[in-house]
Design a protein around this motif. Sequence first.
Motif, PDB file in Angstrom:
ATOM      1  N   ASN A  84      31.438 -69.646 -22.057  1.00 23.21           N
ATOM      2  CA  ASN A  84      32.574 -69.260 -21.908  1.00 23.21           C
ATOM      3  C   ASN A  84      33.581 -70.560 -21.227  1.00 23.21           C
ATOM      4  O   ASN A  84      34.632 -70.707 -21.518  1.00 23.21           O
ATOM      5  CB  ASN A  84      32.711 -68.329 -20.294  1.00 23.21           C
ATOM      6  N   ARG A 105      34.283 -72.619 -24.352  1.00 25.29           N
ATOM      7  CA  ARG A 105      35.663 -71.985 -25.248  1.00 25.29           C
ATOM      8  C   ARG A 105      36.950 -71.723 -24.679  1.00 25.29           C
ATOM      9  O   ARG A 105      37.940 -72.023 -25.167  1.00 25.29           O
ATOM     10  CB  ARG A 105      35.030 -70.345 -25.423  1.00 25.29           C
ATOM     11  N   ALA A 106      36.872 -71.956 -23.099  1.00 21.53           N
ATOM     12  CA  ALA A 106      38.131 -71.910 -22.387  1.00 21.53           C
ATOM     13  C   ALA A 106      38.791 -73.248 -22.783  1.00 21.53           C
ATOM     14  O   ALA A 106      40.158 -73.231 -22.425  1.00 21.53           O
ATOM     15  CB  ALA A 106      37.962 -71.631 -20.915  1.00 21.53           C
ATOM     16  N   LEU A 119      40.817 -66.012 -15.743  1.00 21.98           N
ATOM     17  CA  LEU A 119      39.766 -66.993 -15.372  1.00 21.98           C
ATOM     18  C   LEU A 119      40.201 -67.651 -14.424  1.00 21.98           C
ATOM     19  O   LEU A 119      39.706 -68.995 -13.987  1.00 21.98           O
ATOM     20  CB  LEU A 119      39.644 -67.942 -16.811  1.00 21.98           C
ATOM     21  N   ASN A 164      33.276 -73.651 -31.674  1.00 31.07           N
ATOM     22  CA  ASN A 164      33.171 -73.017 -30.420  1.00 31.07           C
ATOM     23  C   ASN A 164      32.105 -71.889 -30.101  1.00 31.07           C
ATOM     24  O   ASN A 164      32.260 -70.997 -29.199  1.00 31.07           O
ATOM     25  CB  ASN A 164      34.634 -72.400 -30.005  1.00 31.07           C
ATOM     26  N   ALA A 197      44.264 -64.556 -20.175  1.00 32.45           N
ATOM     27  CA  ALA A 197      42.961 -65.544 -19.964  1.00 32.45           C
ATOM     28  C   ALA A 197      43.343 -66.477 -18.718  1.00 32.45           C
ATOM     29  O   ALA A 197      42.471 -66.568 -17.911  1.00 32.45           O
ATOM     30  CB  ALA A 197      42.595 -66.179 -21.133  1.00 32.45           C
ATOM     31  N   ARG A 199      36.605 -63.242 -26.323  1.00 29.11           N
ATOM     32  CA  ARG A 199      35.733 -64.250 -26.271  1.00 29.11           C
ATOM     33  C   ARG A 199      36.136 -66.008 -26.060  1.00 29.11           C
ATOM     34  O   ARG A 199      35.649 -66.669 -25.622  1.00 29.11           O
ATOM     35  CB  ARG A 199      34.219 -64.104 -26.854  1.00 29.11           C
ATOM     36  N   SER A 200      36.941 -65.943 -27.498  1.00 28.12           N
ATOM     37  CA  SER A 200      37.270 -67.229 -27.685  1.00 28.12           C
ATOM     38  C   SER A 200      38.116 -67.872 -26.610  1.00 28.12           C
ATOM     39  O   SER A 200      38.384 -69.271 -26.675  1.00 28.12           O
ATOM     40  CB  SER A 200      37.802 -67.543 -29.064  1.00 28.12           C
ATOM     41  N   LEU A 201      39.005 -67.130 -25.773  1.00 24.55           N
ATOM     42  CA  LEU A 201      39.611 -67.470 -24.796  1.00 24.55           C
ATOM     43  C   LEU A 201      39.015 -68.053 -23.663  1.00 24.55           C
ATOM     44  O   LEU A 201      39.498 -68.491 -22.660  1.00 24.55           O
ATOM     45  CB  LEU A 201      40.678 -66.628 -24.432  1.00 24.55           C
ATOM     46  N   GLY A 202      37.506 -67.588 -23.667  1.00 25.76           N
ATOM     47  CA  GLY A 202      36.739 -68.199 -22.593  1.00 25.76           C
ATOM     48  C   GLY A 202      36.306 -66.832 -21.595  1.00 25.76           C
ATOM     49  O   GLY A 202      35.704 -67.060 -20.702  1.00 25.76           O
ATOM     50  N   LEU A 203      36.791 -65.739 -22.133  1.00 28.59           N
ATOM     51  CA  LEU A 203      36.543 -64.382 -21.175  1.00 28.59           C
ATOM     52  C   LEU A 203      34.792 -64.185 -21.323  1.00 28.59           C
ATOM     53  O   LEU A 203      34.515 -64.184 -22.489  1.00 28.59           O
ATOM     54  CB  LEU A 203      37.446 -63.265 -21.715  1.00 28.59           C
ATOM     55  N   SER A 204      34.574 -63.613 -20.546  1.00 31.67           N
ATOM     56  CA  SER A 204      33.090 -63.088 -20.525  1.00 31.67           C
ATOM     57  C   SER A 204      32.782 -61.866 -21.140  1.00 31.67           C
ATOM     58  O   SER A 204      33.983 -61.299 -21.564  1.00 31.67           O
ATOM     59  CB  SER A 204      32.218 -62.935 -19.045  1.00 31.67           C
TER      60      SER A 204
END
Lengths: 242, 230
Positions: A73, A76-77, A105, A48, A101, B130-135
């Motif tokens: 991003n 990784r999401a 997001l 990832n 998250a 970050r691994s959750l997709g947050l910038s």
Amino acid sequence: MIVLDKVNKWYGDYHALSDISEQVAKNEVLVVCGPSGSGKSTLIRTLNRLEEIDGGRIAIDGRDIHAKGVDVNALRAGIGFVFQSFNLFPHLTALENCMLAPVQLKRATKAEAREQALALLERVGLAHKADAYPNALSGGQQQRVAIARALAMRPPIMLFDEPTSALDPEMVGEVLGVMRSLAGEGMTMVCVTHEMGFAREVADRIWFMAEGKILEQATPEAFFTNPQHPRAQQFLSDRRRD
Amino acid sequence: MLELIDTYWLYFLVGQYPDGPLGGLVLTILLSGAALVLAMPLGLLLGVARVSPYRALRWPTSVLVQLVRAVPLLLVLFWVYFFLPAVTGVKSGQASTMLIVLVLFDSVYLAEIVAAGIRALPKGQLESARSLGLSYAQALRLVVLPQTLKNGLPSIVSQLVSTIKATSLGYIIGLSEVSFIATQINTLVFTQAVQVYLILALTYFILCFGLSRLAFLLERRLQRRPAQVS
């Protein structure tokens, strides 16, 4: 689903990953094991992009994830990651950890995220701890919340980096139980773990790593009863003596 | 001493106001408050820039921080008051000069507090966000900074206390803050220097000690919160 092609990584002169070429199929549960320092964690972290690679290619669903211009991003999401040290957000409750998250997001409204987070906490057996802060939870409970938090983004792939290594022995079972049920539902999983019982029972396939290479890949049955590589034989006999 | 207070309390509190510019204790408090309110967001930005992954942000802020930290506040005060008008042609008042200097110093020291707090936070916090997709920006705002500011609260308060005390340097450029007023009163009364400066010292003490206590209580409340169990 995940394809690795001649993946290489160096830390200075140290060859951390050496020509890794392997695949993970959809719905597969893969266990990566090997002695410490063998590159297991580095490998799973490249999936990832918590770690960059210096050569080769990693494709997920056919897309080169280390290519230039990839939205890291968004990547990784879609991949859940569970850390050895849980890394829950200490200033948020268990519920808020699982809502952050999806809400930020814009995957869900606050109400939807809340409902989903409660359902996920229920699923990991912690609905009654929804309003607890991480420091009021045991290690096993924290790790289960961390799994729920990762699942909140509904990722098709889950990566586990030694999820039970920081836990007291009596708490390992509850975390493995959650992972087992995930595997039962067909989640695609890559697990770096030293839990050989779990590997034997739940994994579809095992990669044995040492010195940055995958020395052996086999079904659990074959790996545990008849390991081929001398390093794997050594590793397993050391484990049995523990 | 009671007679002293009885005669001069209003002058001590607000200076010559409303017949002249606002001064005294009220000016001291207003200046310190305004400095902190302005310096806080600036310090936050500078602190984040100081640990930024981008060199273009990190280097200039590091230079600014090192520069300001290596120069006495008094000297910068002189510069801004005497030198800057000579260059720009705009004469700035004593209060605005003091405010500029205080904001500059405060934001730099706050930036160091923020940067140190970010560095001290376990790496796993940023990684898991970050691994959750947050910038990076989202991870900073939602995960890193809330913890940094909470942990840094004692340092931030001690910076505010320093600010209150630093306003007394305004005396040098004739700013009618509370120390200046006290000196004026001393000149008027002439025979009671000990009493006048005792009252001044007590005033600073009450202000600063009170603030520290307030921060302590706030900190204790913040610390209790995460321990709540459902």
